[in-house]
Design an enzyme around this catalytic site. Structure first.
Site, PDB file in Angstrom:
ATOM      1  N   GLU A 161      11.854  28.225 -47.168  1.00  0.00           N
ATOM      2  CA  GLU A 161      12.809  29.227 -46.666  1.00  0.00           C
ATOM      3  C   GLU A 161      14.252  28.876 -47.056  1.00  0.00           C
ATOM      4  O   GLU A 161      15.125  28.723 -46.201  1.00  0.00           O
ATOM      5  CB  GLU A 161      12.677  29.378 -45.148  1.00  0.00           C
ATOM      6  CG  GLU A 161      11.332  29.901 -44.710  1.00  0.00           C
ATOM      7  CD  GLU A 161      11.231  30.130 -43.204  1.00  0.00           C
ATOM      8  OE1 GLU A 161      10.388  30.948 -42.786  1.00  0.00           O
ATOM      9  OE2 GLU A 161      12.010  29.494 -42.442  1.00  0.00           O
ATOM     10  N   GLU A 320       3.505  32.321 -44.326  1.00  0.00           N
ATOM     11  CA  GLU A 320       3.589  32.111 -42.884  1.00  0.00           C
ATOM     12  C   GLU A 320       3.545  33.452 -42.163  1.00  0.00           C
ATOM     13  O   GLU A 320       4.186  34.415 -42.583  1.00  0.00           O
ATOM     14  CB  GLU A 320       4.907  31.434 -42.478  1.00  0.00           C
ATOM     15  CG  GLU A 320       5.079  29.989 -42.864  1.00  0.00           C
ATOM     16  CD  GLU A 320       6.406  29.435 -42.338  1.00  0.00           C
ATOM     17  OE1 GLU A 320       6.943  29.992 -41.345  1.00  0.00           O
ATOM     18  OE2 GLU A 320       6.900  28.465 -42.924  1.00  0.00           O
TER      19      GLU A 320
END
Length: 707
Positions: A161, A320
């Site tokens: 991320e 995710e």
């Protein structure tokens, strides 16, 4: 334009290397070693076939500077591989060890107020720090040398991320890098001064050494919007450069395996210009967390529609999502019965070939202890873990049926998304600070679903010429080159829908003159056949003023109305502002929505904001003016079209096999007829009669058929 890397999908440890990937982030370093064997037992029970490993493990791998300890990681990888579980191995650089910060505090980011962003969370480092990059790349090379020939490692996962905590850095390193970035972009200081409009407020700079970051300038100071937009681009590029440096360091030692990093795309966040990032990965990955409330499924589908476009229609990876509640929102709602499986299958229906959760085993301590996981605090005897096992079996059945590798069929409508316009709508110097490009994309996506039309969400920078309809909701910053592309699209027969705040500025944040919208030096106005002079902005801040203005067709606008003062002779007025509030604002009878022929095509102008329900109403009213949807999701004309059902098709590249996916968008059972093929998944569904199914709330039906 950057050449795109070739698509490369990570293999599983199956006999063919194929199948839908299923698993999650695995963090065994949080637990004693004896838990690992139990984890693998449960993974096999749940049909897990892949895990992302070592994402946050830098301090375990390098507990002291230059002292690498790989034995524990070797053991975990060997145990997983022996159990048939492939490893997506991280570069482990997402969280740096405390010893690095203690020795080199100069790597810490600085916020816009000049405060140091302290260590203790994720990504507490400057993307432009040469010191941090040296340490990170040394770790990358050590990882690559250790696992280059490990057959259980089938993919590399760079960072995690990127930009989550260091998207905006105002350090001196960032300042020097920004000056270099500006020099590379503009070439001469005169070009920069022109682009930034520095004649205003005495901001002229005489050299690139005088260029500043948009740091805090005072309580109510307004940043130069062109400077701010360039700073957004710069931050994106610096993190992308860091990712590429990590990737290249590993690839030089370990060529041949696919590389990815997890994007963060949902309609509440899209931090980076992922249209650029997608060029630099071998397969596109995303972290998506559901939006609580009634928009849950629709928001997921809208985000996934953009992901499928970023992947250029190739399968993509859910790196995710959550089994149930997270712990980082103001309101952390759990999932209802069926939503764990339904959400995962919705991602599959939208083109994903990998379904992964954060994380495998729910942490017992730390910042994410209350973030749900595949094995919850309650253990294997729990509803969540039983749902995980149920999902794993369903995904295995879809793999056996041959779904993996099929591709999502495109819609005939594209909603165009621009990360730069999303950044631009956050500017503090606009007529309204309540604009949101991405939320308007979502509202249009949902409004179309409500009338049985599915759209793709496509980056503005990509090729969308094959569509019949393009929609530009609040594409605030519209470059001249893209305005020309839009006009050419209409000229050759396409239908263009332009939103109320589209094309107000160009990519330099310069306003086009002569009336609104000014994009393309008036070309957008010419195509639309309208000219607006002012914006009428409403809001609750104005006491005793109307909260909304009605339109002559019964719709309501509540934020922004363009005062259209002239139209071309051949412009058709669809609806006008009407009623006491319109009269109070001197808009009564003023055109609100218009349509205009342009070449062989059509340009529709939406001169005011509309909510999702009114968008659906409008699309219905415009049905005669819009091209009919292509028959892309019906096996034949007997197929029932019900707006309560999200229906997608995935098809093999040779067209021989198709999978029809049906998801219930409503809270009530929905009966659908004319269904063809053999059911592969009938989750919370009942067969009522031949070709007829009742799909319950949170239900999913996936049918397989052959040509």
């Amino acid at each position: 334009m950057t050449e795109r890397r070739s698509f490369k999908w990570p293999a599983l440890l199956t006999s063919t290397g194929r199948g839908i990937a299923f698993g999650g982030d695995y963090n065994p370093d949080q637990w004693p070693d004896e838990v690992i064997d139990d984890d693998i037992r449960l993974m096999r029970e749940a049909h897990v076939n892949t895990v992302a490993l070592a994402i946050f493990s830098w301090d375990r791998i390098e507990p002291r500077e230059g002292e690498f300890t790989f034995d524990w990681l070797d053991m975990v990888i060997d145990k997983l591989g022996a159990a048939g579980i492939a490893v997506d191995l991280a570069s482990a650089t997402a969280t740096a060890p405390i010893w690095l910060y203690d020795k080199h505090p100069e790597v810490l980011p600085v916020d816009r107020y000049g405060h140091i962003v302290n260590a203790g969370s994720r990504q507490s480092w400057q993307p432009t720090s040469p010191v941090f990059k040296e340490y990170a790349l040394r770790l990358c090379r050590a990882m690559a040398e250790r696992y280059a020939n490990n057959s259980y490692v089938t993919a590399w996962h760079m960072g995690n991320e990127y930009g989550w905590n260091n998207r905006y850095d105002y350090s001196d390193n960032a300042l020097h890098a920004f000056r270099s970035w500006c020099k590379d972009k503009y070439g001469t200081i005169e070009q920069l001064n022109d682009a930034w409009g520095t004649a205003f407020w005495s901001q002229h700079v005489n050299s690139f050494e005088e260029v500043l970051l948009p740091r805090h300038m005072g309580g109510d100071a307004m940043v130069n919007p062109a400077q701010q937009l360039d700073y957004e681009r710069f931050g994106n590029d610096m993190l992308l450069d860091f990712y590429k440096a990590e990737r290249d360091a590993i690839e030089k030692i370990c060529p041949g395996k696919p590389f990815t990093t997890n994007f963060m795309v949902s309609t509440d966040q899209c931090a980076m210009d992922y249209a650029k990032w997608a060029n630099e990965v071998d397969f596109v990955s995303n972290d998506h967390y559901f939006h609580e409330g009634e928009s849950h499924l629709d928001e997921l589908a809208c985000s996934d529609a953009l992901m499928d476009s970023l992947a250029l229609g190739k399968p993509w990876y859910v790196m995710e999502h959550s089994t149930s509640a997270v712990q980082w929102k103001p309101l952390n709602m759990r999932k209802r019965h069926g939503e764990l499986v339904r959400d995962a299958l919705a991602h599959v229906a939208m083109g994903a070939d990998a379904i992964n959760f954060f994380q495998w085993r729910q942490s017992s301590s730390g910042a994410e202890a209350f973030h749900s996981a595949m094995v919850p605090h309650a253990g294997e005897d729990s509803k969540v873990f039983r749902g995980v096992c149920e999902l794993g079996a369903v995904l295995e059945a879809l793999s056996d049926a041959g779904l993996q590798g099929t591709e999502l069929e495109h819609a005939d409508t594209a909603i165009l998304f621009s990360a730069e316009s999303e950044w631009a709508t956050r500017c503090q110097t606009l007529p309204s600070m309540k604009l949101s490009h991405w939320h308007d994309v979502r509202d249009w996506y949902r409004g179309l679903l409500d009338v049985g039309r599915r759209a793709d969400v496509v980056p503005l920078a990509y090729d969308w010429s094959q569509y019949k309809i393009i929609i530009l909701p609040t594409v605030l910053a519209l470059p001249d080159v893209d305005t020309r592309r839009i006009a050419d699209f209409a000229q050759t027969g396409g239908t263009v829908i332009i939103g109320y705040a589209t094309g107000l500025v160009d990519e330099r944040f310069h306003v086009g003159l002569g009336g609104y919208p000014g994009a393309g030096n008036g070309l957008l106005r010419q195509m639309l056949g309208i000219r607006s002079e002012e914006f009428n902005v409403l809001g609750s801040e104005a006491e005793d003023e109307p909260a909304g203005i009605t339109l002559s067709n019964g719709m309501t606008t509540r934020l922004w109305q363009n005062d259209v003062t002239s139209t071309a002779p051949d412009t058709q007025i669809i609806t006008t502002y009407q009623g006491p509030a319109a009269a109070d604002w001197e808009l009564d009878g003023t055109p609100a929505i218009t349509t205009h022929s342009y070449g062989a095509g059509k340009a529709i102008y939406i001169g005011c904001d509309l909510d999702r329900q009114d968008i659906a109403h409008l699309v219905g009213l415009l049905s005669d003016a819009l091209p009919l949807p292509s028959d892309q999701t019906a096996a034949d004309s007997s197929q029932t079209c019900d707006a309560r059902i999200l229906h997608t098709v995935r098809r093999s590249t040779d067209g021989a096999v198709r999978f029809d996916c049906y998801l219930n968008r409503s809270k009530q059972p929905v009966e659908i007829t004319g269904i063809h093929g053999e059911p592969v998944v009938a989750y919370r569904c009942e067969s009522v009669a031949k070709g007829t199914y009742a799909i319950m709330r949170n239900g999913v039906l996936i049918m397989r058929s052959e040509r």
